[in-house]
Design an enzyme around this catalytic site. Structure first.
Site, PDB file in Angstrom:
ATOM      1  N   VAL A  44       1.513   3.913  14.669  1.00  0.00           N
ATOM      2  CA  VAL A  44       2.425   4.868  14.029  1.00  0.00           C
ATOM      3  C   VAL A  44       3.052   4.251  12.779  1.00  0.00           C
ATOM      4  CG1 VAL A  44       4.525   6.227  14.315  1.00  0.00           C
ATOM      5  CG2 VAL A  44       2.885   6.075  16.193  1.00  0.00           C
ATOM      6  N   CYS A  45       3.470   3.000  12.900  1.00  0.00           N
ATOM      7  CA  CYS A  45       4.111   2.323  11.767  1.00  0.00           C
ATOM      8  C   CYS A  45       3.151   2.139  10.596  1.00  0.00           C
ATOM      9  CB  CYS A  45       4.660   0.966  12.207  1.00  0.00           C
ATOM     10  SG  CYS A  45       5.935   1.089  13.479  1.00  0.00           S
ATOM     11  N   THR A  46       1.887   1.964  10.885  1.00  0.00           N
ATOM     12  CA  THR A  46       0.883   1.844   9.820  1.00  0.00           C
ATOM     13  C   THR A  46       0.908   3.083   8.933  1.00  0.00           C
ATOM     14  OG1 THR A  46      -0.537   0.401  11.151  1.00  0.00           O
ATOM     15  CG2 THR A  46      -1.591   1.611   9.353  1.00  0.00           C
ATOM     16  N   LEU A  49       4.441   3.181   6.790  1.00  0.00           N
ATOM     17  CA  LEU A  49       4.532   2.329   5.604  1.00  0.00           C
ATOM     18  C   LEU A  49       3.687   2.878   4.468  1.00  0.00           C
ATOM     19  CD1 LEU A  49       5.621   0.227   7.861  1.00  0.00           C
ATOM     20  CD2 LEU A  49       4.982  -1.476   6.163  1.00  0.00           C
TER      21      LEU A  49
END
Length: 218
Positions: A44-46, A49
């Site tokens: 999810v963080c990929t 960002l």
């Protein structure tokens, strides 16, 4: 330390992908958006960002600098940035804090004081609460706090919408209604009398005695 809106954002020094920073000095006279992540190489963080990288110019147009944080070393951040570009097509040009000793996460009340002092051996689940967004004003005070679960990607269009509202209402005696967007009508604050409103916002509309609307001031 529990943080609230209008508290001074805690200052800190940290290593980032663009070298060491002192946070308040880095903000300078700008607005700042600090968004945190539990760990590098998480799915999810990929996506998050990458989205922020694609929106960085929109933040800059509003006088806002963006900075990420993840509980991993700079080397990992750099390798992760390559994956992010492959997945999202966006190049990360903003700094990402390497919070390897969990200092910033604790300072911003995202991890408890007894969480240890190293990122080594910690899983994303151990850092699940390190998924927050802080909007900070040029006065270094917190204007917005948002906390997200690990399985829900953040809506950064909403962060831009809120930033627009915060900046507008800091300049004028207005508030913004639910789902407000740039260019839409706004609410005259209760601190403005009807007499004053007639001078400042000629032609304003009274929906209820406590709810008066007007065109967005410039």
């Amino acid at each position: 330390m529990s943080l609230r809106i209008n508290d001074v954002a805690p200052d800190f020094t940290a290593e980032t992908t663009q070298g060491p920073i002192s946070f308040h000095q880095w903000i300078g006279d700008n607005w700042a958006v600090l968004f945190s992540h539990p760990k590098d190489f998480t799915p999810v963080c990929t996506t998050e960002l990458g989205v922020v990288a694609s929106l960085e110019q929109q933040f800059a147009a509003r006088g806002a600098k963006v900075i990420g944080l993840s509980v991993d070393p700079v080397d990992n951040h750099t390798k992760w940035a390559q994956d992010i570009k492959e997945v999202t097509g966006a190049t990360i040009n903003y700094p990402v804090i390497a919070d390897t000793e969990l200092k910033v996460a604790k300072l911003y009340d995202m991890l408890p004081g007894d969480a240890g002092d190293s990122c080594e051996g910690r899983t994303p689940a151990d850092n699940a609460t390190v998924r927050m967004v802080f909007v900070i004003g040029p006065d270094k005070r917190i204007k917005l706090l948002l906390a997200y679960p690990m399985t829900t990607g953040r809506n950064f269009d909403e962060i831009i919408r809120v930033l627009d509202s915060i900046q507008l209402t800091a300049k004028h005696k207005v508030a913004t209604p639910a789902n407000w967007r740039q260019g839409e009508d706004v609410i005259i604050t209760g601190a403005v009398s009807n007499e004053e409103a007639a001078k400042i916002f000629p032609g304003y509309k009274t929906v209820k005695p406590y709810l008066r609307t007007t065109s967005q001031p410039q």
